[in-house]
Design an enzyme around this catalytic site. Structure first.
Site, PDB file in Angstrom:
ATOM      1  N   GLU A 173      -2.246  40.511   2.731  1.00  0.00           N
ATOM      2  CA  GLU A 173      -3.445  39.661   2.533  1.00  0.00           C
ATOM      3  C   GLU A 173      -3.196  38.212   2.952  1.00  0.00           C
ATOM      4  OE1 GLU A 173      -4.991  40.236  -1.459  1.00  0.00           O
ATOM      5  OE2 GLU A 173      -5.612  42.275  -0.989  1.00  0.00           O
ATOM      6  N   GLU A 293      -4.936  49.310   0.111  1.00  0.00           N
ATOM      7  CA  GLU A 293      -5.279  48.997  -1.284  1.00  0.00           C
ATOM      8  C   GLU A 293      -6.740  49.367  -1.481  1.00  0.00           C
ATOM      9  OE1 GLU A 293      -4.258  45.235  -3.090  1.00  0.00           O
ATOM     10  OE2 GLU A 293      -2.481  45.049  -1.804  1.00  0.00           O
TER      11      GLU A 293
HETATM   12  O1  AHR Z   1      -3.261  45.284  -6.276  1.00  0.00           O
HETATM   13  C1  AHR Z   1      -3.331  44.048  -6.903  1.00  0.00           C
HETATM   14  C2  AHR Z   1      -3.422  42.894  -5.930  1.00  0.00           C
HETATM   15  O2  AHR Z   1      -4.647  42.928  -5.270  1.00  0.00           O
HETATM   16  C3  AHR Z   1      -2.403  42.881  -4.821  1.00  0.00           C
HETATM   17  O3  AHR Z   1      -1.225  42.259  -5.187  1.00  0.00           O
HETATM   18  C4  AHR Z   1      -3.087  42.108  -3.750  1.00  0.00           C
HETATM   19  O4  AHR Z   1      -2.661  42.486  -2.469  1.00  0.00           O
HETATM   20  C5  AHR Z   1      -4.566  42.336  -3.993  1.00  0.00           C
HETATM   21  O5  AHR Z   1      -5.279  41.168  -3.967  1.00  0.00           O
END
Ligand code: AHR
Length: 503
Positions: A173, A293
């Protein structure tokens, strides 16, 4: 009762399911590692501290790959702190989650856990506070043959054979203002290209995932992908997508239930961008998608979804959401969205596995239990194999704020020629039962093998340590093949798995 109709024909496929879409994620965040997968002294833990009850659930869930060690955590992580004798590892401040990181678990430990869990690792490198040099050193530590400095450090730590870690995320990210070492697309594109170049020189067989936008709401969504792919085209095998769905973000339950269509839109936008870059470059390469994610996340409801003040604490509870039946239906919809795009989504990681935004929960010194969301994932991972069939549902629709009119029945099928099984996954997002008719083409021997249903009169019900099996899948009744069609009743607000043998 209203009706919905579709056709199943093994000749009409979207593509093959890559088993790596059934991935998950373990970050050094909250109680995911410490108190999650690792709790020395727990009654269920082995001599190395790995919780056997959690491992049992992970295996049952059917997870294929696990992304590690972050997440936001990785952008400040010095991987060298987590190797060698435990007693000599330094405790460090983790600025991502305002936590104290003991480094009791690191690269070699995670690899041992992954072997026990039977999962393939997916590693992320720190392109926030570190860069190409630390990335290539970590890769040499993991995959190098004995004889060079970092590979020999691994051997000295007891592991002679290279791990052969295949999948690597180039940072995490990197567009987010919350990220340590946030970058502009031009800065990130260049550092990712250089890190990837060096890593490929260490091990040409690895696969690299470029960071896409942190979510669809980022102001640079689309242009970020365009620029970073342009600059790091030569090293990119995949580009990442991240998304979380918060029930409290939606005006009504019906909107929340339809929200997985946002994932459809996001996937299609990223595919279009990647293909536009390819066209500009006169390249035939197809960059694939790594949705590394995804999940529901009760950020508005749960004050502990993040940590921005207070003392630095070891493994503070973070994001320990109670998932409901409704969440499980949304998770099911998200899985269908990933599978619907199996021709481009080759890797995906549900975030996260244990305790943090989790499908599996634990108590320190207490039990481990499965949330309702666990089950659609476990069903898809077990039965969603082979080829995805093209399915168009003809049936009732309803209006939503964000997605317009959506079908009440969200459905998708897979055909596993090896086991001779067709599996139809169907979600009823409405308050009434729906009579499903699936016309079977070229499936003369098909017979119903099983109908699994996850549903509950209380859409807010969940599982707890006291009642861990309050919400579990049950066998449906009445599903049959009749006059060349599969017929079944889909209960209100239900997740259904209809398995046909003889296919
Ligand atoms: O999964 C939790 C968090 O969410 C992770 O660390 C990040 O990549 C995202 O913003």
């Amino acid at each position: 009762m209203s009706g919905a109709r579709l056709t199943l024909d093994p000749a009409f496929t979207v593509g093959a399911v890559d088993p790596r879409v059934y991935g998950s994620f373990v970050e050094h965040m909250g109680r995911a590692v410490y108190g999650g997968i690792y709790e020395p002294g727990h009654a269920e833990a082995d001599e190395d501290g790995w919780r056997g009850d959690v491992l049992g659930h992970v295996r049952e869930m059917g997870v294929t790959i696990v992304r590690y060690p972050g997440g936001n955590f990785v952008s400040g992580y010095d991987w060298e702190d987590g190797i060698g004798p435990r007693a000599e590892r330094p405790a460090k401040l983790d600025l991502a989650w305002r936590s104290l990181e003991s480094n009791a678990v690191g690269t070699d430990d995670f690899m041992r856990w992954a072997a026990l869990a039977g999962v393939e690792p997916m590693f992320a490198v720190n392109l926030g506070t570190r860069g190409p040099d630390a990335a290539r050193a970590l890769l040499e530590y993991c995959n190098g043959d004995p004889g060079s400095y970092w590979a020999d450090r691994r051997v000295a730590n007891g592991v002679r054979e290279p791990y052969g870690v295949k999948l690597w995320c180039l940072g995490n990210e990197m567009d987010g203002p919350w990220q340590m070492g946030q970058k502009t697309p031009a800065e990130y594109g260049r550092i990712a290209a250089e890190a990837g170049k060096l890593m490929r020189l260490v091990d040409p067989d690895i696969e690299l995932v470029l960071c896409g936008s942190s979510n669809i709401h980022m102001p640079t969504f689309g242009t970020w992908e365009d620029t970073v792919l342009d600059l790091a085209w030569d090293v990119a095998d995949y580009i990442s997508l991240h998304s979380y769905w918060d029930p409290d973000e939606f005006a009504a339950r019906a909107d929340y239930l339809a929200s997985p269509h946002r994932a459809d839109r996001m996937i299609e936008a990223v595919v279009a961008t990647a293909d536009a870059v390819a066209a500009r470059k006169r390249s035939r390469k197809k960059v694939m998608l790594s949705y590394d994610e995804w999940n529901v996340w009760h950020q508005l409801r749960n004050p502990h979804h993040t940590r921005t003040d207070g003392p630095f604490a070891e493994a503070p509870p973070l994001g320990e959401d109670d998932h409901t039946v409704t969440d499980a239906l949304v998770v099911g919809g998200l899985l269908l969205s990933l599978l619907r795009h199996c021709d481009r989504v080759k890797v995906a990681c549900q975030a996260q596995l244990v305790n943090v935004i989790p499908f599996i929960r634990t108590l320190d010194g207490g039990p481990a239990w499965r949330q309702p969301s666990f089950y659609p994932f476990a069903h898809a991972a077990r039965y969603g194999r082979g080829e995805v069939l093209r399915v168009h549902v003809d049936g009732p629709t309803y209006a939503t704020e964000e997605e317009g009119d959506v079908p009440v029945i969200d459905a998708l099928a897979t055909h596993d020629a090896e086991s001779g099984t067709v599996t139809l996954f169907a979600i009823n997002r409405g308050a009434e039962s729906v009579a499903l008719e699936a016309v079977l083409r070229e499936l003369p021997q098909a017979a119903v093998a099983e109908h699994l249903v996850l549903a509950d009169d209380d859409l807010d019900a969940g599982n707890t340590p006291e009642a861990p099996d309050r919400v579990v899948p049950r066998a449906g009744s009445g599903a049959r093949v009749e006059d060349g069609a599969l017929r079944a009743e889909l209960a209100p607000y239900s997740w259904n798995v209809l398995r046909l043998s003889g296919a």
